[in-house]
Design a protein around this motif. Structure first.
Motif, PDB file in Angstrom:
ATOM      1  N   ALA A 364       0.836  -1.195   0.000  1.00 29.00           N
ATOM      2  CA  ALA A 364       0.000   0.000   0.000  1.00 29.00           C
ATOM      3  C   ALA A 364       0.874   1.249   0.000  1.00 29.00           C
ATOM      4  O   ALA A 364       1.794   1.368   0.811  1.00 29.00           O
ATOM      5  CB  ALA A 364      -0.924  -0.003   1.211  1.00 29.00           C
ATOM      6  N   PRO A 365       0.631   2.201  -0.906  1.00 30.24           N
ATOM      7  CA  PRO A 365       1.470   3.404  -0.976  1.00 30.24           C
ATOM      8  C   PRO A 365       1.441   4.204   0.320  1.00 30.24           C
ATOM      9  O   PRO A 365       0.418   4.308   0.989  1.00 30.24           O
ATOM     10  CB  PRO A 365       0.844   4.201  -2.124  1.00 30.24           C
ATOM     11  N   GLN A 366       2.576   4.779   0.653  1.00 26.87           N
ATOM     12  CA  GLN A 366       2.714   5.641   1.817  1.00 26.87           C
ATOM     13  C   GLN A 366       2.617   7.091   1.360  1.00 26.87           C
ATOM     14  O   GLN A 366       3.402   7.549   0.535  1.00 26.87           O
ATOM     15  CB  GLN A 366       4.063   5.397   2.502  1.00 26.87           C
ATOM     16  N   ILE A 367       1.621   7.825   1.883  1.00 28.94           N
ATOM     17  CA  ILE A 367       1.449   9.229   1.528  1.00 28.94           C
ATOM     18  C   ILE A 367       2.217  10.088   2.520  1.00 28.94           C
ATOM     19  O   ILE A 367       1.970  10.034   3.727  1.00 28.94           O
ATOM     20  CB  ILE A 367      -0.035   9.624   1.527  1.00 28.94           C
ATOM     21  N   ASN A 368       3.155  10.863   2.021  1.00 23.21           N
ATOM     22  CA  ASN A 368       3.920  11.795   2.842  1.00 23.21           C
ATOM     23  C   ASN A 368       3.662  13.223   2.362  1.00 23.21           C
ATOM     24  O   ASN A 368       3.102  13.435   1.278  1.00 23.21           O
ATOM     25  CB  ASN A 368       5.419  11.479   2.765  1.00 23.21           C
ATOM     26  N   TYR A 369       4.083  14.180   3.166  1.00 29.09           N
ATOM     27  CA  TYR A 369       3.876  15.577   2.814  1.00 29.09           C
ATOM     28  C   TYR A 369       5.198  16.328   2.851  1.00 29.09           C
ATOM     29  O   TYR A 369       6.115  15.955   3.579  1.00 29.09           O
ATOM     30  CB  TYR A 369       2.858  16.224   3.766  1.00 29.09           C
ATOM     31  N   VAL A 370       5.264  17.362   2.044  1.00 24.21           N
ATOM     32  CA  VAL A 370       6.483  18.162   1.977  1.00 24.21           C
ATOM     33  C   VAL A 370       6.725  18.830   3.324  1.00 24.21           C
ATOM     34  O   VAL A 370       5.830  18.937   4.168  1.00 24.21           O
ATOM     35  CB  VAL A 370       6.378  19.228   0.873  1.00 24.21           C
ATOM     36  N   SER A 371       7.947  19.282   3.533  1.00 28.26           N
ATOM     37  CA  SER A 371       8.279  20.004   4.751  1.00 28.26           C
ATOM     38  C   SER A 371       7.443  21.283   4.829  1.00 28.26           C
ATOM     39  O   SER A 371       7.217  21.954   3.809  1.00 28.26           O
ATOM     40  CB  SER A 371       9.766  20.359   4.757  1.00 28.26           C
ATOM     41  N   PRO A 372       6.955  21.649   6.020  1.00 30.01           N
ATOM     42  CA  PRO A 372       6.175  22.897   6.140  1.00 30.01           C
ATOM     43  C   PRO A 372       6.898  24.115   5.583  1.00 30.01           C
ATOM     44  O   PRO A 372       6.262  25.041   5.077  1.00 30.01           O
ATOM     45  CB  PRO A 372       5.947  23.012   7.648  1.00 30.01           C
ATOM     46  N   SER A 373       8.215  24.128   5.665  1.00 27.83           N
ATOM     47  CA  SER A 373       8.973  25.295   5.195  1.00 27.83           C
ATOM     48  C   SER A 373       8.856  25.500   3.688  1.00 27.83           C
ATOM     49  O   SER A 373       9.127  26.593   3.189  1.00 27.83           O
ATOM     50  CB  SER A 373      10.446  25.155   5.578  1.00 27.83           C
ATOM     51  N   THR A 374       8.469  24.458   2.944  1.00 27.11           N
ATOM     52  CA  THR A 374       8.338  24.586   1.490  1.00 27.11           C
ATOM     53  C   THR A 374       6.976  25.126   1.069  1.00 27.11           C
ATOM     54  O   THR A 374       6.779  25.412  -0.113  1.00 27.11           O
ATOM     55  CB  THR A 374       8.582  23.233   0.809  1.00 27.11           C
ATOM     56  N   LEU A 375       6.038  25.242   2.002  1.00 30.16           N
ATOM     57  CA  LEU A 375       4.739  25.807   1.658  1.00 30.16           C
ATOM     58  C   LEU A 375       4.888  27.288   1.336  1.00 30.16           C
ATOM     59  O   LEU A 375       5.811  27.957   1.816  1.00 30.16           O
ATOM     60  CB  LEU A 375       3.748  25.625   2.814  1.00 30.16           C
ATOM     61  N   PRO A 376       3.989  27.845   0.529  1.00 27.86           N
ATOM     62  CA  PRO A 376       4.110  29.258   0.154  1.00 27.86           C
ATOM     63  C   PRO A 376       3.881  30.177   1.352  1.00 27.86           C
ATOM     64  O   PRO A 376       3.217  29.814   2.327  1.00 27.86           O
ATOM     65  CB  PRO A 376       3.011  29.439  -0.898  1.00 27.86           C
ATOM     66  N   ASP A 377       4.420  31.375   1.273  1.00 33.16           N
ATOM     67  CA  ASP A 377       4.259  32.346   2.360  1.00 33.16           C
ATOM     68  C   ASP A 377       2.866  32.978   2.353  1.00 33.16           C
ATOM     69  O   ASP A 377       2.438  33.529   3.367  1.00 33.16           O
ATOM     70  CB  ASP A 377       5.318  33.442   2.249  1.00 33.16           C
ATOM     71  N   TYR A 378       2.192  32.896   1.201  1.00 29.87           N
ATOM     72  CA  TYR A 378       0.816  33.384   1.124  1.00 29.87           C
ATOM     73  C   TYR A 378      -0.063  32.289   0.537  1.00 29.87           C
ATOM     74  O   TYR A 378       0.331  31.615  -0.422  1.00 29.87           O
ATOM     75  CB  TYR A 378       0.728  34.649   0.254  1.00 29.87           C
ATOM     76  N   GLN A 379      -1.231  32.118   1.128  1.00 30.99           N
ATOM     77  CA  GLN A 379      -2.143  31.096   0.643  1.00 30.99           C
ATOM     78  C   GLN A 379      -2.561  31.430  -0.783  1.00 30.99           C
ATOM     79  O   GLN A 379      -3.004  32.537  -1.068  1.00 30.99           O
ATOM     80  CB  GLN A 379      -3.385  31.038   1.532  1.00 30.99           C
ATOM     81  N   PRO A 380      -2.425  30.495  -1.718  1.00 34.60           N
ATOM     82  CA  PRO A 380      -2.802  30.776  -3.115  1.00 34.60           C
ATOM     83  C   PRO A 380      -4.312  30.930  -3.264  1.00 34.60           C
ATOM     84  O   PRO A 380      -5.082  30.470  -2.420  1.00 34.60           O
ATOM     85  CB  PRO A 380      -2.279  29.539  -3.860  1.00 34.60           C
ATOM     86  N   PRO A 381      -4.750  31.577  -4.338  1.00 35.82           N
ATOM     87  CA  PRO A 381      -6.186  31.828  -4.496  1.00 35.82           C
ATOM     88  C   PRO A 381      -7.000  30.627  -4.941  1.00 35.82           C
ATOM     89  O   PRO A 381      -8.224  30.605  -4.732  1.00 35.82           O
ATOM     90  CB  PRO A 381      -6.229  32.939  -5.557  1.00 35.82           C
ATOM     91  N   PHE A 382      -6.360  29.616  -5.553  1.00 38.39           N
ATOM     92  CA  PHE A 382      -7.132  28.477  -6.070  1.00 38.39           C
ATOM     93  C   PHE A 382      -6.241  27.249  -6.183  1.00 38.39           C
ATOM     94  O   PHE A 382      -5.013  27.340  -6.153  1.00 38.39           O
ATOM     95  CB  PHE A 382      -7.747  28.808  -7.447  1.00 38.39           C
TER      96      PHE A 382
END
Length: 459
Positions: A364-382
């Motif tokens: 079964a595939p393991q779902i991981n998430y990127v490091s929080p630091s790689t998220l954008p500094d502003y929430q995108p519009p869509f």
């Protein structure tokens, strides 16, 4: 072989979960900007009496009749203004001339009231005349683009404009099996997925292809490892809040490239003239380090709850990957739409024998998430797959909420000048699947795998 029916849960977990998480867990720091007030969608005029399967898209004809692409039931229906079925245009009976095919197809508005139905399995496009009859069959312009042309409702679309098919391209990525001695066989080497895709036009007469522009798409990193007993483990790294672009073709033939980083529209006319609009007002929300950590944690918690509610999901994905590893061409549906990958095996115990490939065991595939630091500094519009053109020259963009809003989904309505002239609240549980001229919108009200179709007024 095809993966889209197994892989969309990845998209659902990533974008749907973050939608809830971003709305519920982050405090807004945006200042009010000059945006239209949110108003509700207009009244519902008609509702189907019988349940449909999963409706990918619809095609409105000039007299109010409607072609419905019921992908789950693998059929195309022609209905009148009351949703009474007038004809079954295509169905899943393989022995008939109007077979739907084994995979989901897509309806594309063609000349006048004629319509194209793309069947990726047969690399063909059925030309449906205004009476709902299949008038003739054309081959798809390029075989490698069949899956993206048929991907209506799966994050990308195709349009007919000025003698061309306009659609988002998709690279043919090759995944190879690295050689390895022993019972474990080779280890799959996943290709690098690009973070941008071309918007292409194909002339249906000459089959000449040109590129209109490029859009930024979500990027998912997938890696595989093989244990000593031959079992392959799959790890998928997802960015739940990517900054992406959207695109659409308007009723007058302009290609609109909607930029997610600063929320403006770049336009390309049918004659290739280019222009750019000013930035669209948006309540930008800044994400601090604590916000990013909290968002990732919220997405993980929601995904864990979804996985617990659907314990067979992981095994379904594993079976899909296993089938893919058996050889052939596969269309993998991620958040940015289908990406065609060709799987090649280079010898070894896990490879080809007498011209055949043995499908390995997949965990079964393991779902991981990127490091929080790689998220954008502003929430995108869509998110990806959020834009739809209406039949009156506007583009509807489903926005990500930045502060508490009424239940439902809010769309920015953008005119041909790139201005947000309206903000419309679509009722909760509804998805826009098409438009008709004069301010008519078609909605799919989904309940599991069952759908009721509704026709409503924009105002």
């Amino acid at each position: 072989m095809s993966l889209p029916r197994s892989l969309p849960p990845i998209r659902t977990l990533a974008t749907g979960a973050v939608w809830l998480a971003a709305s519920a867990t982050l405090a807004s720091t945006a200042t009010a900007q000059n945006r239209p007030a949110i108003r509700p969608l207009g009244p519902t005029l008609a509702t189907t009496s019988d349940s449909l399967g999963m409706v990918n898209n619809v095609r409105a004809l000039s007299d109010g009749r409607l072609l419905i692409n019921d992908a789950t039931s693998r059929r195309v229906l022609l209905v009148d203004t009351t949703f009474k079925v007038l004809a079954v245009v295509a169905d899943s009976t393989a022995s008939t001339a109007n077979a739907y095919g084994p995979r989901s197809g897509a309806l594309i508005a063609y000349r006048g009231d004629s319509t194209l139905f793309v069947d990726a399995a047969s690399l063909s496009m059925l030309v449906i005349d205004p009476a709902g009859r299949i008038a003739r069959v054309m081959s798809v312009p390029r075989s490698q683009d069949a899956m993206v042309l048929a991907a209506g409702g799966l994050g990308s679309s195709a349009y007919y404009s000025d003698g061309h098919l306009v659609y988002r391209g998709s690279p043919a990525l090759q995944m190879r099996m690295a050689e390895r001695s022993g019972a474990g066989g080779g280890v799959p080497q996943m290709p690098t997925q690009p973070d941008s895709m071309p918007i292409q036009r194909v002339n249906l007469q000459t089959r000449a292809v040109d590129t209109v522009g490029f859009v930024k798409v979500p990027k998912t990193n997938t890696s595989m490892n093989r244990s000593d007993d031959g079992t392959i483990s799959v790890s998928i790294e997802v960015n739940p809040l990517p900054v992406v672009d959207e695109w659409a073709v308007t009723a007058n033939g302009d290609v609109a490239l909607i930029r997610g980083r600063d929320y403006h529209v770049d336009w390309i006319s049918p004659g290739r003239q280019q222009r750019s609009s000013t930035k669209i007002p948006f309540d930008w929300r800044r994400l601090g380090d604590e916000d990013k950590v909290r968002l990732i944690d919220s997405v993980k918690a929601i995904r864990d709850r979804q996985a617990a509610a659907n314990p067979g999901q992981g095994q379904q994905m594993a079976q899909a990957f296993g089938a893919a590893m058996g050889g052939g061409a596969v269309a993998a549906g991620g958040a940015g739409g289908p990406v065609v990958m060709r799987f090649e095996v280079n010898g070894g115990p896990g490879g080809a024998t007498s011209g055949q490939v043995r499908a390995p065991r997949i965990s079964a595939p393991q779902i991981n998430y990127v490091s929080p630091s790689t998220l954008p500094d502003y929430q995108p519009p869509f998110f990806a797959g959020s834009a739809r053109p209406d039949a009156d020259g506007n583009i509807w963009v489903r926005t990500i909420p930045t502060k508490p809003e009424p239940a439902g989904v809010v769309y920015d309505v953008i005119n041909d000048k790139g201005e947000a002239v309206d903000r419309v609240l679509v009722p909760e549980g509804r998805v826009i699947v098409g438009f008709a001229p004069g301010g008519v919108v078609y909605l799919a009200a989904r309940d599991g795998m069952s759908t009721k179709l509704e026709r409503a007024r924009v105002r």
